[in-house]
Write a protein that holds these residues in place. Structure first.
Motif, PDB file in Angstrom:
ATOM      1  N   LYS A   1      28.897 -13.484  16.601  1.00  0.00           N
ATOM      2  CA  LYS A   1      28.094 -14.180  16.809  1.00  0.00           C
ATOM      3  C   LYS A   1      28.457 -15.523  18.124  1.00  0.00           C
ATOM      4  CE  LYS A   1      25.535 -13.352  12.333  1.00  0.00           C
ATOM      5  NZ  LYS A   1      25.120 -14.079  11.139  1.00  0.00           N
ATOM      6  N   ASN A   2      29.619 -15.802  17.844  1.00  0.00           N
ATOM      7  CA  ASN A   2      29.909 -17.056  18.335  1.00  0.00           C
ATOM      8  C   ASN A   2      30.949 -16.840  19.562  1.00  0.00           C
ATOM      9  OD1 ASN A   2      28.528 -19.034  16.873  1.00  0.00           O
ATOM     10  ND2 ASN A   2      29.684 -18.410  15.104  1.00  0.00           N
ATOM     11  N   ILE A   3      31.301 -15.465  19.970  1.00  0.00           N
ATOM     12  CA  ILE A   3      32.024 -15.325  21.028  1.00  0.00           C
ATOM     13  C   ILE A   3      31.408 -14.319  22.101  1.00  0.00           C
ATOM     14  CG2 ILE A   3      34.198 -15.349  19.443  1.00  0.00           C
ATOM     15  CD1 ILE A   3      34.413 -12.533  19.438  1.00  0.00           C
ATOM     16  N   ALA A   4      32.228 -14.262  23.354  1.00  0.00           N
ATOM     17  CA  ALA A   4      31.863 -13.128  24.375  1.00  0.00           C
ATOM     18  C   ALA A   4      33.030 -12.675  24.743  1.00  0.00           C
ATOM     19  CB  ALA A   4      31.021 -13.924  25.565  1.00  0.00           C
ATOM     20  N   PHE A   5      33.358 -11.452  24.888  1.00  0.00           N
ATOM     21  CA  PHE A   5      34.179 -10.609  25.141  1.00  0.00           C
ATOM     22  C   PHE A   5      34.047 -10.093  26.581  1.00  0.00           C
ATOM     23  CE2 PHE A   5      37.011  -6.817  25.288  1.00  0.00           C
ATOM     24  CZ  PHE A   5      38.280  -7.638  25.939  1.00  0.00           C
ATOM     25  N   LEU A   6      34.773 -10.553  27.607  1.00  0.00           N
ATOM     26  CA  LEU A   6      34.585  -9.818  28.863  1.00  0.00           C
ATOM     27  C   LEU A   6      35.744  -9.283  29.449  1.00  0.00           C
ATOM     28  CD1 LEU A   6      33.046 -13.163  29.078  1.00  0.00           C
ATOM     29  CD2 LEU A   6      31.818 -12.010  30.641  1.00  0.00           C
ATOM     30  N   THR A   7      35.556  -8.174  30.294  1.00  0.00           N
ATOM     31  CA  THR A   7      36.755  -7.411  30.805  1.00  0.00           C
ATOM     32  C   THR A   7      35.988  -6.590  31.947  1.00  0.00           C
ATOM     33  OG1 THR A   7      38.505  -5.617  30.591  1.00  0.00           O
ATOM     34  CG2 THR A   7      36.382  -5.543  29.067  1.00  0.00           C
TER      35      THR A   7
END
Length: 256
Positions: A74-80
């Motif tokens: 809920k509190n993170i974003a993972f970008l690649t």
């Protein structure tokens, strides 16, 4: 605060990460630096709860990724750069869809979408299909969608890979602005210039092992080097198992 403690990740034919430990402070940009294949992406995927460590522990704001993955997400974003949104949809449609998945109300979706789309120049093409965009615009749209829920922690694997100079600068400036808002950012890269432009502290991974951690100045001083490039090469020579002739040849090329 993020703590990675004695983490190892084994696959069938490879130990990708070996007894890795890092401490990442709240409100900083922490860069994982290493050559291709060093274990950076594996580490980022474990941080984002997409992969489970074979052994060791990872804590994010006091939560254990093994036990509290749902709350952490809920509190993170993972970008690649490997993320590709559905090409048949427009940015507006994608924002509405993912905003609903995040559990956001319509006003929050509208407000955050307007802010992100304006910054990344998406607004003029917000009703065009994603598949028609250039590489840079696809990257910026992916960033906007992934950050729509305004996460406290941003985990970004190779943030500027494949981008032109102007788009790279735009992404870098945005990450610095997010840091100024008190967010914690973890980026991985093999590009020294990105580390120098963004990072408060750096962790260097060679062959899945943590070989250095600290500010850029601390890493340079610890290796009696004149700059980060020289410090990195010194660490690579001492920690990577390869023929001396290949190491010498690598000094002549800016391959990292």
């Amino acid at each position: 605060m993020i703590r990675i403690e004695n983490v190892t990740k084994k696959f069938k034919d490879k130990e990708a990460v070996k007894n890795l430990s890092f401490h990442i402070r709240q409100g900083e940009i922490f860069a994982l630096l290493g050559p291709n294949g060093a274990g950076k992406t594996t580490t980022m995927r474990m941080l984002s709860t997409l992969l489970k460590a074979t052994s060791g522990d990872i804590f994010i704001h006091g939560l254990d990724v093994k036990k509290d993955a749902t709350e952490i997400k809920k509190n993170i974003a993972f970008l690649t750069t490997e993320i590709r949104l559905d090409g048949q949809f427009t940015p507006n449609e994608l924002a509405d869809f993912y905003g609903n998945l995040y559990g956001m109300d319509k006003e929050a979706i509208r407000t955050n979408k307007e802010r992100l789309f304006t910054y990344f120049d998406i607004t003029p093409i917000a009703d065009k299909r994603y598949e028609t965009f250039s590489t840079g615009m696809k990257q910026k749209t992916s960033i906007a969608i992934c950050l729509l829920h305004d996460p406290k922690i941003i985990i970004f694997d190779e943030p500027t890979n494949g981008l032109d100079v102007l788009t790279q600068k735009q992404v870098e400036d945005f990450l610095l602005m997010e840091k100024e808002k008190g967010k914690t950012l973890v980026i991985s890269t093999h590009i020294l210039e990105v580390v120098e432009a963004l990072a408060d502290r750096v962790g260097i991974i060679i062959d899945g092992k943590n070989v250095a951690e600290g500010t850029i100045e601390e890493v340079i001083a610890a290796n009696e080097a004149k700059d980060l490039r020289e410090a990195f090469i010194s660490l690579y020579e001492r920690n990577h198992e390869m023929e001396a002739s290949i190491v010498k040849e690598s000094k002549k090329k800016k391959w990292w």
